[in-house]
Design a protein around this motif. Structure first.
Motif, PDB file in Angstrom:
ATOM      1  N   TRP A  32      34.177  80.483  49.165  1.00 30.53           N
ATOM      2  CA  TRP A  32      32.940  79.975  49.751  1.00 30.53           C
ATOM      3  C   TRP A  32      32.788  80.592  51.116  1.00 30.53           C
ATOM      4  O   TRP A  32      33.770  80.810  51.832  1.00 30.53           O
ATOM      5  N   LEU A  33      31.572  80.839  51.485  1.00 28.66           N
ATOM      6  CA  LEU A  33      31.340  81.381  52.814  1.00 28.66           C
ATOM      7  C   LEU A  33      31.649  80.327  53.876  1.00 28.66           C
ATOM      8  O   LEU A  33      32.096  80.648  54.962  1.00 28.66           O
ATOM      9  N   PHE A  34      31.481  79.067  53.519  1.00 32.74           N
ATOM     10  CA  PHE A  34      31.739  77.965  54.444  1.00 32.74           C
ATOM     11  C   PHE A  34      33.241  77.722  54.532  1.00 32.74           C
ATOM     12  O   PHE A  34      33.873  77.303  53.582  1.00 32.74           O
ATOM     13  N   PHE A  35      33.847  78.010  55.642  1.00 36.28           N
ATOM     14  CA  PHE A  35      35.282  77.863  55.928  1.00 36.28           C
ATOM     15  C   PHE A  35      36.176  78.785  55.106  1.00 36.28           C
ATOM     16  O   PHE A  35      37.386  78.701  55.192  1.00 36.28           O
ATOM     17  N   LEU A  37      36.952  78.818  51.925  1.00 45.60           N
ATOM     18  CA  LEU A  37      37.796  78.099  50.969  1.00 45.60           C
ATOM     19  C   LEU A  37      37.658  78.692  49.566  1.00 45.60           C
ATOM     20  O   LEU A  37      36.551  78.989  49.124  1.00 45.60           O
ATOM     21  N   PRO A  38      38.761  78.850  48.837  1.00 45.35           N
ATOM     22  CA  PRO A  38      38.722  79.487  47.509  1.00 45.35           C
ATOM     23  C   PRO A  38      38.410  78.519  46.378  1.00 45.35           C
ATOM     24  O   PRO A  38      39.183  78.362  45.444  1.00 45.35           O
ATOM     25  N   PHE A  39      37.257  77.837  46.436  1.00 49.32           N
ATOM     26  CA  PHE A  39      36.891  76.869  45.412  1.00 49.32           C
ATOM     27  C   PHE A  39      35.922  77.448  44.389  1.00 49.32           C
ATOM     28  O   PHE A  39      35.108  76.741  43.834  1.00 49.32           O
ATOM     29  N   THR A  40      35.978  78.731  44.147  1.00 51.35           N
ATOM     30  CA  THR A  40      35.138  79.348  43.125  1.00 51.35           C
ATOM     31  C   THR A  40      36.022  79.752  41.948  1.00 51.35           C
ATOM     32  O   THR A  40      37.238  79.735  42.042  1.00 51.35           O
ATOM     33  N   PHE A  41      35.394  80.108  40.863  1.00 50.33           N
ATOM     34  CA  PHE A  41      36.131  80.480  39.664  1.00 50.33           C
ATOM     35  C   PHE A  41      35.999  81.972  39.388  1.00 50.33           C
ATOM     36  O   PHE A  41      35.892  82.402  38.251  1.00 50.33           O
ATOM     37  N   THR A  42      36.018  82.753  40.455  1.00 45.54           N
ATOM     38  CA  THR A  42      35.969  84.207  40.332  1.00 45.54           C
ATOM     39  C   THR A  42      37.241  84.769  40.942  1.00 45.54           C
ATOM     40  O   THR A  42      37.575  84.459  42.082  1.00 45.54           O
ATOM     41  N   LYS A  43      37.932  85.605  40.167  1.00 50.18           N
ATOM     42  CA  LYS A  43      39.181  86.199  40.624  1.00 50.18           C
ATOM     43  C   LYS A  43      39.088  87.713  40.478  1.00 50.18           C
ATOM     44  O   LYS A  43      38.657  88.221  39.444  1.00 50.18           O
ATOM     45  N   TYR A  44      39.471  88.421  41.536  1.00 46.08           N
ATOM     46  CA  TYR A  44      39.451  89.879  41.547  1.00 46.08           C
ATOM     47  C   TYR A  44      40.890  90.385  41.532  1.00 46.08           C
ATOM     48  O   TYR A  44      41.716  89.940  42.314  1.00 46.08           O
ATOM     49  N   THR A  45      41.167  91.343  40.641  1.00 53.76           N
ATOM     50  CA  THR A  45      42.480  91.968  40.582  1.00 53.76           C
ATOM     51  C   THR A  45      42.290  93.470  40.702  1.00 53.76           C
ATOM     52  O   THR A  45      41.537  94.070  39.930  1.00 53.76           O
ATOM     53  N   VAL A  46      42.957  94.069  41.688  1.00 54.75           N
ATOM     54  CA  VAL A  46      42.869  95.507  41.907  1.00 54.75           C
ATOM     55  C   VAL A  46      44.270  96.084  41.742  1.00 54.75           C
ATOM     56  O   VAL A  46      45.177  95.725  42.492  1.00 54.75           O
ATOM     57  N   PHE A  84      34.839  83.611  59.485  1.00 52.80           N
ATOM     58  CA  PHE A  84      35.882  83.019  58.637  1.00 52.80           C
ATOM     59  C   PHE A  84      36.880  84.041  58.101  1.00 52.80           C
ATOM     60  O   PHE A  84      37.703  83.726  57.246  1.00 52.80           O
ATOM     61  N   GLY A  85      36.844  85.281  58.599  1.00 52.06           N
ATOM     62  CA  GLY A  85      37.821  86.291  58.218  1.00 52.06           C
ATOM     63  C   GLY A  85      37.657  86.823  56.810  1.00 52.06           C
ATOM     64  O   GLY A  85      38.647  87.156  56.155  1.00 52.06           O
ATOM     65  N   LEU A  86      36.416  86.914  56.349  1.00 56.44           N
ATOM     66  CA  LEU A  86      36.134  87.382  54.998  1.00 56.44           C
ATOM     67  C   LEU A  86      35.349  88.688  55.047  1.00 56.44           C
ATOM     68  O   LEU A  86      34.946  89.140  56.108  1.00 56.44           O
ATOM     69  N   GLY A  87      35.106  89.273  53.896  1.00 55.21           N
ATOM     70  CA  GLY A  87      34.287  90.471  53.794  1.00 55.21           C
ATOM     71  C   GLY A  87      33.923  90.719  52.344  1.00 55.21           C
ATOM     72  O   GLY A  87      34.503  90.120  51.437  1.00 55.21           O
ATOM     73  N   THR A  88      32.968  91.609  52.119  1.00 53.95           N
ATOM     74  CA  THR A  88      32.552  91.981  50.775  1.00 53.95           C
ATOM     75  C   THR A  88      32.777  93.476  50.611  1.00 53.95           C
ATOM     76  O   THR A  88      32.309  94.273  51.420  1.00 53.95           O
ATOM     77  N   VAL A  89      33.501  93.860  49.564  1.00 53.65           N
ATOM     78  CA  VAL A  89      33.767  95.259  49.265  1.00 53.65           C
ATOM     79  C   VAL A  89      32.813  95.680  48.151  1.00 53.65           C
ATOM     80  O   VAL A  89      32.813  95.086  47.079  1.00 53.65           O
ATOM     81  N   ALA A  90      31.994  96.684  48.433  1.00 55.90           N
ATOM     82  CA  ALA A  90      31.048  97.205  47.448  1.00 55.90           C
ATOM     83  C   ALA A  90      31.595  98.519  46.907  1.00 55.90           C
ATOM     84  O   ALA A  90      31.872  99.441  47.668  1.00 55.90           O
ATOM     85  N   CYS A  91      31.771  98.583  45.587  1.00 50.98           N
ATOM     86  CA  CYS A  91      32.263  99.793  44.924  1.00 50.98           C
ATOM     87  C   CYS A  91      31.114 100.389  44.127  1.00 50.98           C
ATOM     88  O   CYS A  91      30.541  99.721  43.267  1.00 50.98           O
ATOM     89  N   TYR A  92      30.781 101.625  44.411  1.00 45.38           N
ATOM     90  CA  TYR A  92      29.746 102.331  43.674  1.00 45.38           C
ATOM     91  C   TYR A  92      30.457 103.197  42.645  1.00 45.38           C
ATOM     92  O   TYR A  92      31.241 104.071  42.993  1.00 45.38           O
ATOM     93  N   THR A  93      30.193 102.909  41.364  1.00 51.33           N
ATOM     94  CA  THR A  93      30.989 103.503  40.300  1.00 51.33           C
ATOM     95  C   THR A  93      30.127 104.268  39.309  1.00 51.33           C
ATOM     96  O   THR A  93      28.902 104.172  39.327  1.00 51.33           O
ATOM     97  N   GLY A  94      30.797 104.971  38.421  1.00 52.37           N
ATOM     98  CA  GLY A  94      30.153 105.630  37.300  1.00 52.37           C
ATOM     99  C   GLY A  94      30.259 104.772  36.051  1.00 52.37           C
ATOM    100  O   GLY A  94      30.071 105.252  34.947  1.00 52.37           O
TER     101      GLY A  94
END
Length: 145
Positions: A32-35, A37-46, A84-94
């Motif tokens: 969540w952007l507010f504080f 907090l990881p209360f979403t159901f989306t997980k990223y694995t790189v 809140f120490g977050l960021g969004t990584v945008a990947c432009y792919t084929g």
């Protein structure tokens, strides 16, 4: 002869164990952007081969993108994300399903962006692929010399 094989295998095993463990990838949750907090159901694995996005609780969706298909990576940080120490990584792919893949509101975003950039270049080298840009060269008439 059997003793030599055992010694060689033991030496190789010791060398493997003594190597510093390399970063094999990252696992982050959308927050969540507010504080932050990881209360979403989306997980990223790189990992060094693929980016995987798992979404949903009841209806789940998993999307994979091979790293060799990543053409460009961008870090987007809004004011609220910075607070809140977050960021969004945008990947432009084929990739056909998601030409723009966003890892939204994650911690360690700059570190992950740098990792994806280096790992994608390494994945292209391993697969011996070439990243090209379509500049509509077919529109240019051939000039006879």
């Amino acid at each position: 002869m059997d003793e030599m094989k055992k010694e060689t295998l033991q030496e190789e095993k010791r060398q493997e164990e003594s190597k510093p463990e390399e970063s094999k990838g990252y696992m982050e949750r959308k927050r969540w952007l507010f504080f932050g907090l990881p209360f979403t159901f989306t997980k990223y694995t790189v990992t060094d081969e693929v980016i995987t996005v798992n979404e949903g609780l009841l209806n789940t969706r998993e999307n994979d993108c091979y790293l060799y298909k990543v053409q460009d990576v961008e870090l987007q940080v809004s004011l609220a994300e910075r607070i809140f120490g977050l960021g969004t990584v945008a990947c432009y792919t084929g990739d056909n399903t998601h030409p723009q893949l966003f890892l939204a509101h994650i911690k360690h975003s700059k570190e992950i962006k740098n990792y994806i950039l280096k790992a994608s270049e390494e994945a292209r080298r391993r697969r011996r692929t070439l990243n090209t840009l379509n500049i509509d060269a077919s529109d240019i008439e051939e000039i006879d010399a």
